[in-house]
Design a protein around this motif. Structure first.
Motif, PDB file in Angstrom:
ATOM      1  N   PRO A 195      59.575  27.030-118.182  1.00 25.77           N
ATOM      2  CA  PRO A 195      58.578  27.383-118.774  1.00 25.77           C
ATOM      3  C   PRO A 195      58.926  28.172-120.047  1.00 25.77           C
ATOM      4  CG  PRO A 195      58.118  27.655-116.627  1.00 25.77           C
ATOM      5  CD  PRO A 195      59.503  27.254-116.662  1.00 25.77           C
ATOM      6  N   TYR A 196      58.095  28.443-121.203  1.00 28.19           N
ATOM      7  CA  TYR A 196      58.717  29.520-122.218  1.00 28.19           C
ATOM      8  C   TYR A 196      58.392  30.706-121.827  1.00 28.19           C
ATOM      9  CZ  TYR A 196      53.879  30.227-123.237  1.00 28.19           C
ATOM     10  OH  TYR A 196      52.575  30.523-123.668  1.00 28.19           O
ATOM     11  N   ALA A 197      57.547  31.024-120.744  1.00 32.04           N
ATOM     12  CA  ALA A 197      57.153  32.284-120.463  1.00 32.04           C
ATOM     13  C   ALA A 197      58.602  32.904-119.899  1.00 32.04           C
ATOM     14  CB  ALA A 197      56.142  32.250-119.521  1.00 32.04           C
ATOM     15  N   LEU A 198      59.544  32.024-119.422  1.00 32.50           N
ATOM     16  CA  LEU A 198      60.799  32.830-118.746  1.00 32.50           C
ATOM     17  C   LEU A 198      61.876  32.668-119.769  1.00 32.50           C
ATOM     18  CD1 LEU A 198      60.921  30.982-115.322  1.00 32.50           C
ATOM     19  CD2 LEU A 198      59.804  33.206-115.963  1.00 32.50           C
ATOM     20  N   ASP A 199      61.738  32.474-121.049  1.00 32.39           N
ATOM     21  CA  ASP A 199      62.636  32.313-122.156  1.00 32.39           C
ATOM     22  C   ASP A 199      63.257  33.794-122.670  1.00 32.39           C
ATOM     23  OD1 ASP A 199      62.989  29.727-122.133  1.00 32.39           O
ATOM     24  OD2 ASP A 199      61.659  29.365-123.481  1.00 32.39           O
ATOM     25  N   LEU A 200      62.651  34.662-122.678  1.00 34.91           N
ATOM     26  CA  LEU A 200      63.134  36.151-123.095  1.00 34.91           C
ATOM     27  C   LEU A 200      63.639  36.760-122.208  1.00 34.91           C
ATOM     28  CD1 LEU A 200      60.255  36.833-125.575  1.00 34.91           C
ATOM     29  CD2 LEU A 200      62.281  35.389-126.133  1.00 34.91           C
TER      30      LEU A 200
ATOM     31  N   ASP B  44      65.243  25.228-126.937  1.00 33.94           N
ATOM     32  CA  ASP B  44      64.488  24.254-127.875  1.00 33.94           C
ATOM     33  C   ASP B  44      65.399  23.641-128.865  1.00 33.94           C
ATOM     34  OD1 ASP B  44      62.424  24.536-126.342  1.00 33.94           O
ATOM     35  OD2 ASP B  44      61.292  26.027-127.475  1.00 33.94           O
ATOM     36  N   ASN B  45      66.293  24.327-129.442  1.00 36.58           N
ATOM     37  CA  ASN B  45      67.022  23.911-130.588  1.00 36.58           C
ATOM     38  C   ASN B  45      67.937  22.754-130.191  1.00 36.58           C
ATOM     39  OD1 ASN B  45      66.179  26.599-131.525  1.00 36.58           O
ATOM     40  ND2 ASN B  45      68.183  27.397-132.045  1.00 36.58           N
ATOM     41  N   PHE B  46      68.084  22.519-128.976  1.00 37.53           N
ATOM     42  CA  PHE B  46      69.120  21.548-128.497  1.00 37.53           C
ATOM     43  C   PHE B  46      68.446  20.471-127.246  1.00 37.53           C
ATOM     44  CE2 PHE B  46      71.622  25.370-129.238  1.00 37.53           C
ATOM     45  CZ  PHE B  46      72.498  24.872-130.247  1.00 37.53           C
ATOM     46  N   TRP B  47      67.081  20.712-127.074  1.00 38.85           N
ATOM     47  CA  TRP B  47      66.450  20.068-126.028  1.00 38.85           C
ATOM     48  C   TRP B  47      66.630  18.682-126.273  1.00 38.85           C
ATOM     49  CZ3 TRP B  47      65.983  20.619-121.344  1.00 38.85           C
ATOM     50  CH2 TRP B  47      64.846  19.673-120.601  1.00 38.85           C
TER      51      TRP B  47
ATOM     52  N   LEU C 157      68.235  23.473-114.678  1.00 41.28           N
ATOM     53  CA  LEU C 157      67.157  24.063-115.213  1.00 41.28           C
ATOM     54  C   LEU C 157      67.773  24.951-116.563  1.00 41.28           C
ATOM     55  CD1 LEU C 157      64.063  24.763-115.007  1.00 41.28           C
ATOM     56  CD2 LEU C 157      64.969  27.068-114.263  1.00 41.28           C
ATOM     57  N   PHE C 158      67.177  24.632-117.699  1.00 39.12           N
ATOM     58  CA  PHE C 158      67.702  25.319-118.822  1.00 39.12           C
ATOM     59  C   PHE C 158      66.703  26.213-119.245  1.00 39.12           C
ATOM     60  CE2 PHE C 158      69.958  21.357-118.951  1.00 39.12           C
ATOM     61  CZ  PHE C 158      71.117  21.841-119.655  1.00 39.12           C
ATOM     62  N   VAL C 159      66.955  27.443-119.545  1.00 37.62           N
ATOM     63  CA  VAL C 159      66.154  28.730-119.775  1.00 37.62           C
ATOM     64  C   VAL C 159      66.860  29.424-121.071  1.00 37.62           C
ATOM     65  CG1 VAL C 159      67.361  30.232-118.171  1.00 37.62           C
ATOM     66  CG2 VAL C 159      65.172  30.672-118.706  1.00 37.62           C
ATOM     67  N   GLY C 160      66.167  29.920-121.849  1.00 36.85           N
ATOM     68  CA  GLY C 160      66.284  31.075-122.968  1.00 36.85           C
ATOM     69  C   GLY C 160      65.702  30.535-124.373  1.00 36.85           C
ATOM     70  N   HIS C 161      65.435  31.269-125.119  1.00 38.31           N
ATOM     71  CA  HIS C 161      64.748  31.262-126.273  1.00 38.31           C
ATOM     72  C   HIS C 161      65.344  30.255-127.126  1.00 38.31           C
ATOM     73  CE1 HIS C 161      67.387  34.420-127.719  1.00 38.31           C
ATOM     74  NE2 HIS C 161      67.226  34.783-126.477  1.00 38.31           N
TER      75      HIS C 161
END
Ligand SMILES: Nc1ncnc2c1ncn2[C@@H]1O[C@H](COP(=O)(O)OP(=O)(O)OP(=O)(O)O)[C@@H](O)[C@H]1O
Ligand SMILES: [Mg+2]
Lengths: 345, 234
Positions: B183-188, B165-168, B158-162
């Protein structure tokens, strides 16, 4: 009326981190050093031949709380004994400035103290207030690693820039010429020493610019030194580094002294001071002392440890700003290109 | 026990105050502005909001890096200064572990990463079934090198962090279906998560504050070059 009101003593904590020294100091009433702590990084930067900004920032984080604590300990004071925190806002290396500024902001917030952002060059000038009272109108020759300026002060906290370098700062020229002569960083003091001990001098040009200008230019002189070395190399001749050092220094000192003297006369000043790292230069000090002795205008230059970057000078300038009602809030940020602005009329 | 938490290791600014295992306030902003101006006002603001004075806190947690050199230094400088002058202990937590902790409910491998430019990342991978034990240590990796390491583990990640997306695109290309996007809600980063992780460490002595430094996970460029030169000379 006629009542005698005792003014409360003013204790200011100064913090400085604009380049390669992490420093903290406590100054009483704007002129009395209570403690003065400087952690120099110069040894760490020597291997790179100059100050590396990222390395400087890393060292500042390591040192900042240690020097502030040491300043309080040496003064035998607690945060609640202080009246304000003053910190260098600029100019300088932005990453380096940020460390002192954020430490100052956190310290001021935690201890409920007022905060004042101070101009680094105002600090260099006010280093003189720690030696003797400043008298106005005053002329300051600021000569450091990043600045060469003539500043006229008609009053406390009031600055008029009457001349500045159009290219290299004097200290920068010293350091570049040192590199030509293969002298390790920082080269200024070493060139000074070589010049002092030399028995001859190469004749380098003096750059006066327009006849009535108080501006300076040192890049032509620097090029003349480089060409001199280059020509000797091409002919397969050795240069005499002492003669080059003395020739270079004579040119710098003659121009700085002559322009300072002319400005002091024109503006009829009561006092002339020198400030910044290059004012440690023996040749320059002697020339200025002799010139103003003859002229009958008091000339002062701070002792060595107050010429180079320190926090006592920031606390001294900050004291004057604080008394003038200047305050910064917690959004205070590092300003690498900050201009010197008067805080009094 | 009252904690102040500060994470400014990257573009987001996260601050929180936690009291006895309850969040009193937690804020996060991600608008890519200079942290130097914003962090102290944000801290002052949350103290005011919950009517607590700085002297009332018992400990400070800070995100110790890796990340933006300047960002990490601002957080660490403020945290050190508060810790020293208030005489409250300071606990450092990996900025990558703070991000991974957001996704700790996921059963398996969690990779948190921060863009370090030029196809490099600061990254780590943790096994959430083993209390976020590190599988890939905090470090500075080439993105492709990191993905190689993750491929070898042979499990879903699982990939997490803001910055994910730069590498998805590249991540999907290399790991295929094993790659899961949080989910983006966990990215910050959450400063409450940071405090929660700090609580699991032993409180250091106050004397340790002076020597507390960021974990950059990387030499300064000038130093790396200098070391290379020295080797060349031998
Ligand atoms: N005796 C000396 N003779 C000539 N130059 C000197 C001497 N001592 C120091 N210097 C020069 O002074 C400079 C350092 O001065 P200082 O520390 O005031 O500058 P800085 O703080 O880097 O610059 P600024 O204050 O403009 O930001 C260096 O360029 C150094 O070579
Ligand atoms: Mg200076």
């Amino acid at each position: 009326m006629g009542e005698f009101i005792m003014e409360k003593d003013l204790y200011i904590l100064g913090i400085e981190s604009s380049c390669d020294e992490t420093a903290a100091s406590i100054v009483k009433n704007g002129h009395e050093i209570v403690s003065n702590v400087v952690a120099s990084q110069i040894e760490s930067h020597k291997r790179f031949g100059g100050v590396v900004p990222e390395i400087a920032s890393r060292h500042h984080v390591e040192q900042v709380t240690i020097v502030i604590e040491e300043a309080l300990l040496q003064a035998n004071m607690k945060p609640e004994d202080l009246d304000a925190v003053c910190v260098t806002e600029g100019p300088g290396l932005v990453g380096a400035l940020l460390i002192g500024i954020n430490a100052a902001k956190a310290f001021a917030f935690a201890n409920n103290l007022p905060l004042v952002g101070v101009h680094h060059i105002a600090g260099h000038i006010y280093a003189n207030a720690l030696i003797q009272p400043m008298e106005f109108p005053l002329l300051a020759l600021v000569v450091s690693g990043g600045h060469t300026e003539l500043v006229l002060m008609k009053n406390d906290g009031c600055f008029e820039l009457i001349g500045e370098t159009r290219d290299d700062a004097a200290g920068e020229a010293y350091d570049k010429v040192a590199r030509v002569l293969n002298i390790p960083y920082p080269g200024g003091p070493k060139i000074d020493q070589l010049a002092h001990e030399s028995d001859g001098a190469v004749d380098f040009p003096r750059v006066w610019l327009d006849h009535d200008s108080y501006d300076f230019s040192f890049s032509g002189l620097k090029s003349a030194v480089i060409n001199y070395k280059h020509n000797a190399d091409q002919r397969g001749e050795e240069i005499n580094p002492m003669h080059v050092a003395k020739g270079f220094q004579d040119s710098v000192v003659e121009v700085l002294t002559a322009k300072t003297l002319r400005a002091a006369r024109e503006f009829n000043v009561k006092q002339v001071i020198a400030a910044g790292g290059v004012s440690a230069n023996k040749g320059l000090r002697t020339a200025l002392e002799e010139a103003f002795e003859k002229e009958g205008i008091p000339f002062y230059v701070p002792p060595l440890k107050l010429c180079t970057d320190n926090a006592a000078m920031i606390a001294a300038a900050g004291s004057s700003m604080f008394k003038a009602g200047k305050r910064s809030d917690l959004t205070l940020n590092g300003r690498p290109g900050l201009e010197l602005v008067s805080w009094n009329k | 026990m009252i904690w102040l938490g500060i994470d400014t290791a990257n573009s987001p600014l996260a601050v929180a105050i936690v009291k006895d295992g309850q969040i009193l306030t937690a804020e996060v902003t991600n608008i890519k502005v200079n942290h130097s101006a914003g962090v102290m006002p944000a801290i002052e603001h949350i103290f005011k909001k919950v009517s607590i004075s700085p002297k009332e806190i018992d400990a400070i947690a800070v995100s110790q890096g890796p990340g933006s050199y300047t960002g990490v230094r601002i957080g660490v400088t403020i945290a050190k200064t508060l810790s020293w002058t208030l005489q409250k202990p300071l606990v450092g937590v990996s900025s990558l572990q703070v991000l991974a902790a957001n996704a700790a409910m996921f059963q398996g491998i969690i990779c948190s990463l921060i863009d370090a430019r030029r196809q490099n990342v600061y990254a780590a991978a943790y096994d959430s079934t083993m209390g976020l034990a590190p599988i890939v240590e905090d470090g500075h990796y080439s993105m492709l090198g990191l993905l190689e390491q993750l491929k070898e583990i042979g499990k879903p990640v699982l990939f997490v962090g803001h910055d994910v997306d730069n590498f998805w695109g590249l991540i999907q290309q290399e790991l295929g279906n094993s790659a899961i996007r949080a989910p983006y809600a966990l990215d910050l980063p959450s400063a409450a998560q940071l405090i929660h992780l700090a609580e699991q460490q032993e409180l250091p002595s106050i004397d340790a504050t002076h020597t507390f430094v960021p974990k950059y996970c990387r030499l300064a460029e000038a130093e790396a070059n200098w070391l290379k030169e020295q080797k060349g000379k031998q």
